[in-house]
Scaffold this active site. Sequence first.
Site: not given
Length: 226
Positions: A118, A165, A192
């Site tokens: 991330c 995502d 994600h």
Amino acid sequence: MGTRRQLRASDGFTLGAYEALPDGTARGAVVVIQEIFGVNSHIREVCDGYARDGYAVIAPQIFDRAERDVELGYEEDDMARGIGIAFQGLDRENTLADLQAAVDEAGKYGKVGLVGYCFGGLLTWIGACELEGVTCASAYYGGGIAGELGRTANCPVIMHFGELDAHIPMTDVERIRTALPDVDVYVYPADHGFNCDHRASHHGPSAATARERTLAFFGEHLGAGG
């Protein structure tokens, strides 16, 4: 398996870190770069996993300059708080200095690889371009990488993205592929955060495949794991 410790950056700032060491001699070292949720239980589990594969692992608490010992969950309020710290509370140069301190410490155990998730995936790419002493880097769903394509990596890099995502559209992934032909970019049938088994978006098969690829990559450049 791991322990909490302190690192000192080049400007004298002291930050916390989580360190996990393997049984026996390390095959190399891995710096794990956190998500926006801090060095929480999931990131510590990631560190422990790489230590079981034979690597000395350090996860620096890069939020410490803004707020010490941040550990967040995955609810909406946690995400809002983490985003605020990551993108409003941190200075990029100071963050790189803190990451450099982790790389320097990890270097005592051998060659150093980066892996980040991330926000940490973005910093993994930037770190591969800006930090000294990094041998290779594996970036997971780094939002913002498409805006950092003017940089040049100083080491081999691989990247992992989820095709579901919404935070990182496939158009951005294709931009990355086009701009960085030397980077292996892998796309998974996942959302994600697919590596994190504390989140609803976790996708076990994708996480397992990405981890296998990262271990093979680290084995090639740092020392054989497994």
